[in-house]
Enzyme design. Structure first.
Site, PDB file in Angstrom:
ATOM      1  N   GLY A 287      -4.403   1.217 -12.765  1.00 39.24           N
ATOM      2  CA  GLY A 287      -3.432   1.734 -12.355  1.00 39.24           C
ATOM      3  C   GLY A 287      -2.359   2.043 -13.593  1.00 39.24           C
ATOM      4  O   GLY A 287      -2.262   3.242 -14.155  1.00 39.24           O
ATOM      5  N   CYS A 354      25.270  -3.699  -6.869  1.00 41.05           N
ATOM      6  CA  CYS A 354      26.289  -4.747  -6.916  1.00 41.05           C
ATOM      7  C   CYS A 354      25.224  -6.003  -6.852  1.00 41.05           C
ATOM      8  O   CYS A 354      25.220  -6.872  -6.098  1.00 41.05           O
ATOM      9  CB  CYS A 354      27.242  -4.694  -5.440  1.00 41.05           C
ATOM     10  SG  CYS A 354      28.177  -3.253  -5.630  1.00 41.05           S
TER      11      CYS A 354
HETATM   12  C1  LIG Z   1      -2.297  -3.758  -8.568  1.00 46.44           C
HETATM   13  C2  LIG Z   1      -4.208  -3.941  -8.460  1.00 46.44           C
HETATM   14  C3  LIG Z   1      -4.856  -2.903  -9.457  1.00 46.44           C
HETATM   15  C4  LIG Z   1      -4.148  -2.137 -10.418  1.00 46.44           C
HETATM   16  O1  LIG Z   1      -3.697  -2.959 -11.508  1.00 46.44           O
HETATM   17  P1  LIG Z   1      -3.128  -2.501 -12.858  1.00 46.44           P
HETATM   18  O2  LIG Z   1      -2.496  -3.386 -13.441  1.00 46.44           O
HETATM   19  O3  LIG Z   1      -2.091  -1.203 -12.659  1.00 46.44           O
HETATM   20  O4  LIG Z   1      -4.194  -1.794 -13.596  1.00 46.44           O
HETATM   21  C5  LIG Z   1      -6.144  -2.760  -9.357  1.00 46.44           C
HETATM   22  N1  LIG Z   1      -7.105  -3.659  -8.310  1.00 46.44           N
HETATM   23  C6  LIG Z   1      -6.264  -4.435  -7.766  1.00 46.44           C
HETATM   24  C7  LIG Z   1      -6.903  -4.925  -6.334  1.00 46.44           C
HETATM   25  C8  LIG Z   1      -4.871  -4.315  -7.563  1.00 46.44           C
HETATM   26  O5  LIG Z   1      -4.139  -5.149  -6.556  1.00 46.44           O
END
Ligand SMILES: *Cc1c(COP(=O)(O)O)cnc(C)c1O
Length: 433
Positions: A287, A354
């Site tokens: 991600g 706040c």
């Molecule tokens: C959050 C998550 C990802 C992505 O993680 P990144 O650090 O953004 O690459 C991939 N697989 C699962 C199961 C996740 O929960």
């Protein structure tokens, strides 16, 4: 601020100092976007997302692989469509993300459904949609999925997410591969999982999965965890299962400050031999790596003040817009858009919310630009807008996509009156008094 720190961060974001001395994303002056859209506004660079996808894709070479983008990092439909068009699949963690991913155009078979607490409704929706894999995170969930799949007369490809009990050196809130956490099935419980699979023909064990955490900077944890995953694979095969896919999760780290994240090529080199020997398709779920550096949040200084010997810039974006500094003590580089290279004074950049924890950055090297000046908060493409809220009855920011010399709004700023338009102030008004 040392140009040495700033230069790689600007390059990661596809930002450059233009002829007028202000910051451009691609060929678009950030100042122009802020003037048209107001602030705070998130701006994403399509070219950077495409380049990062292509680089990761190329790093795997001829090894069969599938990159499933973790939608939770940034779920804007324009970002999702861009990645779907690159050939990515989607890694989702909720029924809402399933709808988003389908709406953005990801084919169902390229979607993998992860998450520890999928409800019956969410599992049913995923079965009906025909997603590529449902990654199961507990024996209880596997049992439930078997019941639902049998009821629908479906044959559902499942992945078992193991908990490899490996520590990744990252913030404790984003470390997920250690024993005792809520994620994955502990290896010693796998016999129970196999027993569930043996009793049903509605589930097919098609993948073995792991996800170690987020913002991991070295290949080492994957190497250690893969050895565990490969033992599990051998064991699954001995029991007559034939998983086609090894899902090695996401978590590839990026530069927020002056870190030296592993190059994707080095990451793949460290795990390639282990993966190739399995004959499986490798699935990954990045991600942050794909979108994190590609985004900036634009915000303007509302007021300046001095207090307790500190220089404070109060800006129009707060923890409701960008939670990471407050939640993880995360560092985001902050740059004055019209004077990115001017000399600086240590400045606390704080939001209007706040809460004392409402800051974007403390003691930052920023020029003494006046109220009204525009700042860009870098590294704001992942877990940024996606974590935003309406706290303090604040409308969530607008989102913009830049592609070369073009830019477009991809989500309008929320309107204040819409925030409460569906609420009921007097729910018992019709009752006799
Ligand atoms: C959050 C998550 C990802 C992505 O993680 P990144 O650090 O953004 O690459 C991939 N697989 C699962 C199961 C996740 O929960």
């Amino acid at each position: 601020m040392g140009a040495g720190v700033l230069t790689p961060l600007l390059a990661d974001a596809g930002l450059a100092v233009g002829p007028a001395g202000d910051l451009l994303m691609g060929e678009v002056p950030l100042r122009v976007v802020a003037e048209a859209m107001g602030t705070p506004t998130y701006v994403y660079n399509a070219a950077v997302i495409r380049e990062r996808f292509a680089r990761l894709d190329a790093a795997f070479g001829a090894l069969p692989h599938r990159i499933c983008y973790a939608v939770k990092a940034n779920g804007n439909l324009a970002v999702l469509r861009l990645l779907a068009d690159c050939g990515a699949g989607a890694d989702i963690v909720s029924g809402g993300e399933l709808l988003r991913a389908l709406a953005a155009g990801f084919p169902a078979e390229r979607i993998v459904f992860s998450g520890v607490g999928k409800t019956d409704d969410e599992l049913q929706a995923a079965i009906t949609a025909g997603v590529g894999h449902i990654n199961v995170e507990s024996v209880a969930e596997l049992r439930r999925l078997a019941v639902l799949a049998e009821a629908q007369g479906a044959r559902v490809p499942v992945g078992i997410r193991i908990n490899p009990d490996v520590t990744a050196e990252t913030h404790p809130y984003i470390s997920t591969g250690k024993g005792g956490l809520k994620f994955g099935i502990p290896i010693d419980q796998l016999p129970d999982a196999y027993a569930v699979l043996d009793e049903t023909s509605a589930l097919v064990l098609d993948a073995l999965a792991m996800h170690l955490g987020s913002q991991i900077m070295q290949p080492t944890p994957w190497v250690a965890a893969l050895d565990r995953l490969l033992e599990v694979l051998a064991n699954a095969r001995r029991r007559g299962h034939a998983p086609t896919t090894l899902d090695i999760g996401g978590g590839i780290g990026i530069r927020y400050r002056d870190e030296a994240p592993m190059a994707p090529e080095d990451w793949v080199a460290a795990i390639h031999a282990r993966l190739a020997a399995t004959g499986c398709t490798v699935q990954l779920e990045p991600g942050r790596f794909l979108v994190g550096p590609a985004g900036v949040m634009l915000t303007r200084i509302v007021h300046r003040k001095h207090s307790g010997g500190r220089e404070i810039a109060i800006v129009d974006a707060g923890m409701n817009d960008l939670l990471r500094p407050s939640l993880y003590q995360a560092w985001h580089q902050i740059v004055a858009v019209d004077a990115p290279e001017a000399s600086t004074v240590p400045t606390d950049v704080v939001g209007p919310v706040c809460e004392t924890g409402d800051f974007l950055g403390l003691e930052r090297d920023l020029p003494e630009v006046p109220a009204g000046a525009l700042l860009a908060v870098l590294g704001a493409g992942a877990y940024a807008f996606a974590m935003s809220s309406n706290y303090n009855a604040r409308a969530r920011a607008a989102e913009v996509l830049v592609d070369g010399d073009r830019w477009a709004e991809v989500r309008p700023r929320e309107r204040l009156r819409d925030l409460f338009a569906s609420e009921t102030p007097d729910p018992f008004a019709d009752e006799a008094r």
